[in-house]
Design a protein around this motif. Structure first.
Motif, PDB file in Angstrom:
ATOM      1  N   PHE A 117       1.797  44.964 -29.163  1.00  0.00           N
ATOM      2  CA  PHE A 117       0.781  46.016 -28.670  1.00  0.00           C
ATOM      3  C   PHE A 117       1.110  46.882 -27.388  1.00  0.00           C
ATOM      4  CE2 PHE A 117      -0.992  43.200 -31.923  1.00  0.00           C
ATOM      5  CZ  PHE A 117      -1.301  44.171 -32.798  1.00  0.00           C
ATOM      6  N   GLU A 118       1.033  48.054 -27.301  1.00  0.00           N
ATOM      7  CA  GLU A 118       1.155  48.909 -26.071  1.00  0.00           C
ATOM      8  C   GLU A 118       0.257  49.776 -25.731  1.00  0.00           C
ATOM      9  OE1 GLU A 118       4.951  50.871 -25.834  1.00  0.00           O
ATOM     10  OE2 GLU A 118       6.087  49.306 -27.307  1.00  0.00           O
ATOM     11  N   ALA A 119      -0.318  49.550 -24.396  1.00  0.00           N
ATOM     12  CA  ALA A 119      -1.191  50.411 -23.843  1.00  0.00           C
ATOM     13  C   ALA A 119      -0.524  51.757 -23.443  1.00  0.00           C
ATOM     14  CB  ALA A 119      -2.038  49.898 -22.837  1.00  0.00           C
ATOM     15  N   THR A 120      -0.597  52.849 -24.473  1.00  0.00           N
ATOM     16  CA  THR A 120       0.077  53.982 -24.030  1.00  0.00           C
ATOM     17  C   THR A 120      -0.641  55.253 -25.083  1.00  0.00           C
ATOM     18  OG1 THR A 120       2.147  55.007 -24.394  1.00  0.00           O
ATOM     19  CG2 THR A 120       1.839  53.603 -26.247  1.00  0.00           C
ATOM     20  N   SER A 121      -0.165  56.154 -24.597  1.00  0.00           N
ATOM     21  CA  SER A 121      -0.858  57.461 -25.690  1.00  0.00           C
ATOM     22  C   SER A 121       0.171  57.476 -26.562  1.00  0.00           C
ATOM     23  CB  SER A 121      -0.675  58.664 -24.536  1.00  0.00           C
ATOM     24  OG  SER A 121       0.699  58.938 -24.618  1.00  0.00           O
ATOM     25  N   ILE A 122      -0.157  57.865 -27.948  1.00  0.00           N
ATOM     26  CA  ILE A 122       0.678  58.157 -28.893  1.00  0.00           C
ATOM     27  C   ILE A 122       1.857  59.144 -28.756  1.00  0.00           C
ATOM     28  CG2 ILE A 122       0.769  59.097 -31.357  1.00  0.00           C
ATOM     29  CD1 ILE A 122      -2.387  58.365 -31.504  1.00  0.00           C
ATOM     30  N   ALA A 123       1.559  60.281 -27.888  1.00  0.00           N
ATOM     31  CA  ALA A 123       2.543  61.147 -27.737  1.00  0.00           C
ATOM     32  C   ALA A 123       3.761  60.426 -26.789  1.00  0.00           C
ATOM     33  CB  ALA A 123       1.877  62.474 -26.862  1.00  0.00           C
ATOM     34  N   GLY A 124       3.214  59.546 -26.030  1.00  0.00           N
ATOM     35  CA  GLY A 124       4.197  58.846 -24.836  1.00  0.00           C
ATOM     36  C   GLY A 124       4.924  57.766 -25.656  1.00  0.00           C
ATOM     37  N   TYR A 125       4.768  57.369 -26.648  1.00  0.00           N
ATOM     38  CA  TYR A 125       5.491  56.317 -27.373  1.00  0.00           C
ATOM     39  C   TYR A 125       7.010  56.674 -27.889  1.00  0.00           C
ATOM     40  CZ  TYR A 125       7.113  52.598 -30.495  1.00  0.00           C
ATOM     41  OH  TYR A 125       7.702  51.574 -31.255  1.00  0.00           O
ATOM     42  N   GLU A 126       7.915  56.126 -27.655  1.00  0.00           N
ATOM     43  CA  GLU A 126       9.343  56.499 -27.936  1.00  0.00           C
ATOM     44  C   GLU A 126       9.766  55.113 -28.888  1.00  0.00           C
ATOM     45  OE1 GLU A 126      10.922  59.250 -27.849  1.00  0.00           O
ATOM     46  OE2 GLU A 126       9.439  60.243 -26.733  1.00  0.00           O
ATOM     47  N   SER A 127      10.711  55.283 -29.640  1.00  0.00           N
ATOM     48  CA  SER A 127      11.347  54.043 -30.214  1.00  0.00           C
ATOM     49  C   SER A 127      12.868  54.315 -30.620  1.00  0.00           C
ATOM     50  CB  SER A 127      10.522  53.507 -31.566  1.00  0.00           C
ATOM     51  OG  SER A 127      11.313  52.888 -32.391  1.00  0.00           O
ATOM     52  N   SER A 128      13.918  53.380 -30.406  1.00  0.00           N
ATOM     53  CA  SER A 128      15.205  53.837 -30.700  1.00  0.00           C
ATOM     54  C   SER A 128      15.384  53.146 -31.893  1.00  0.00           C
ATOM     55  CB  SER A 128      16.012  52.937 -29.458  1.00  0.00           C
ATOM     56  OG  SER A 128      15.582  51.571 -29.726  1.00  0.00           O
ATOM     57  N   GLU A 129      14.503  52.616 -32.614  1.00  0.00           N
ATOM     58  CA  GLU A 129      14.590  51.901 -34.122  1.00  0.00           C
ATOM     59  C   GLU A 129      13.788  53.124 -35.253  1.00  0.00           C
ATOM     60  OE1 GLU A 129      14.490  47.789 -34.917  1.00  0.00           O
ATOM     61  OE2 GLU A 129      14.425  47.475 -32.903  1.00  0.00           O
ATOM     62  N   PRO A 130      14.297  53.113 -36.096  1.00  0.00           N
ATOM     63  CA  PRO A 130      13.580  53.995 -37.101  1.00  0.00           C
ATOM     64  C   PRO A 130      12.218  53.344 -37.566  1.00  0.00           C
ATOM     65  CG  PRO A 130      15.588  52.972 -38.278  1.00  0.00           C
ATOM     66  CD  PRO A 130      15.560  52.489 -36.761  1.00  0.00           C
ATOM     67  N   ILE A 131      11.285  53.914 -37.978  1.00  0.00           N
ATOM     68  CA  ILE A 131       9.924  53.803 -38.323  1.00  0.00           C
ATOM     69  C   ILE A 131       9.942  53.975 -39.735  1.00  0.00           C
ATOM     70  CG2 ILE A 131       7.693  54.414 -38.024  1.00  0.00           C
ATOM     71  CD1 ILE A 131       8.830  53.487 -35.279  1.00  0.00           C
ATOM     72  N   ASP A 132       9.339  52.839 -40.278  1.00  0.00           N
ATOM     73  CA  ASP A 132       9.372  53.154 -41.963  1.00  0.00           C
ATOM     74  C   ASP A 132       7.992  53.510 -42.194  1.00  0.00           C
ATOM     75  OD1 ASP A 132      11.845  51.958 -42.670  1.00  0.00           O
ATOM     76  OD2 ASP A 132      11.075  50.028 -41.779  1.00  0.00           O
ATOM     77  N   LEU A 133       6.782  53.165 -41.659  1.00  0.00           N
ATOM     78  CA  LEU A 133       5.568  53.586 -41.822  1.00  0.00           C
ATOM     79  C   LEU A 133       4.868  53.783 -40.476  1.00  0.00           C
ATOM     80  CD1 LEU A 133       3.003  54.090 -43.755  1.00  0.00           C
ATOM     81  CD2 LEU A 133       2.971  51.495 -43.688  1.00  0.00           C
ATOM     82  N   LEU A 134       4.172  54.829 -40.337  1.00  0.00           N
ATOM     83  CA  LEU A 134       3.017  55.293 -39.172  1.00  0.00           C
ATOM     84  C   LEU A 134       1.879  55.412 -39.943  1.00  0.00           C
ATOM     85  CD1 LEU A 134       3.259  57.106 -36.377  1.00  0.00           C
ATOM     86  CD2 LEU A 134       1.566  57.786 -37.678  1.00  0.00           C
ATOM     87  N   VAL A 135       0.863  54.509 -39.639  1.00  0.00           N
ATOM     88  CA  VAL A 135      -0.506  54.639 -39.897  1.00  0.00           C
ATOM     89  C   VAL A 135      -1.390  54.871 -38.769  1.00  0.00           C
ATOM     90  CG1 VAL A 135      -0.147  52.883 -41.917  1.00  0.00           C
ATOM     91  CG2 VAL A 135      -1.104  52.279 -39.538  1.00  0.00           C
ATOM     92  N   SER A 136      -2.472  55.662 -39.075  1.00  0.00           N
ATOM     93  CA  SER A 136      -3.459  55.981 -38.219  1.00  0.00           C
ATOM     94  C   SER A 136      -4.762  56.159 -38.837  1.00  0.00           C
ATOM     95  CB  SER A 136      -3.134  57.237 -37.260  1.00  0.00           C
ATOM     96  OG  SER A 136      -4.005  57.548 -36.298  1.00  0.00           O
TER      97      SER A 136
END
Length: 173
Positions: A117-136
């Protein structure tokens, strides 16, 4: 004489089955999170809705929960993945650092090392790996919109969003 419906089967013979839930009712998730009966039903229904996704056939799924809050729903995905033999690598995002600390403790208590878990804004999140599923789920104000944008930006294969009522924003409109 036993009453029979038009099919000829004895009454109750086909309707007394116990409903198959995605997670056992005594799953540790429900104990650690002190889930009420209503919350358990909500969690089970959420997993049930996501069960048909073909992602579950994989050995590993990368999930981002944008605006995770207490993350009950996403932790349920980790639990369900373990039940199926699918590793759910979860990243929960929330701007509230205190909530993130609480959720980290819950995940640690469950032994879910695949959840972070990361304390960050959604817009500020970066990932170098592909995302399979984003939920909100019910992310407040415009966070649902930000989650959709993040899902697109991160190249998520699937995006599942249940928008917020915009309660806080409504007063400004």
């Amino acid at each position: 004489s036993v009453a029979k419906p038009s099919s000829g089967a004895p009454v109750g013979a086909t309707h007394d089955r116990e409903k198959q839930q995605p997670l056992p009712a005594d799953h540790p998730l429900f104990t650690v999170t002190h889930s009420s009966r209503d919350k358990q039903r909500q969690v089970q229904h959420y997993v049930e809705l996501l069960r048909p996704l073909p992602l579950w056939e994989r050995e590993r799924i990368r999930v981002v929960d944008a605006g995770c809050g207490k993350a009950y729903m996403s932790l349920a995905l980790v639990a369900y993945g373990r039940e199926r033999g699918t590793r759910v690598e979860l990243v929960g995002l929330d701007a509230n650092a205190a909530v993130i600390e609480t959720v980290r403790g819950i995940a640690a208590g469950l032994g879910y090392d695949e959840a972070r878990f990361e304390a960050t804004s959604i817009a500020g999140y970066e990932s170098s790996e592909p995302i399979d599923l984003l939920v909100s789920l019910h992310a407040c104000d415009t966070a649902s919109d930000e989650a959709i944008a993040a899902g697109v930006r991160l190249g998520a294969e699937a995006i599942v969003v249940a928008p917020c009522c915009h309660h806080e924003l409504a007063g400004q409109l």
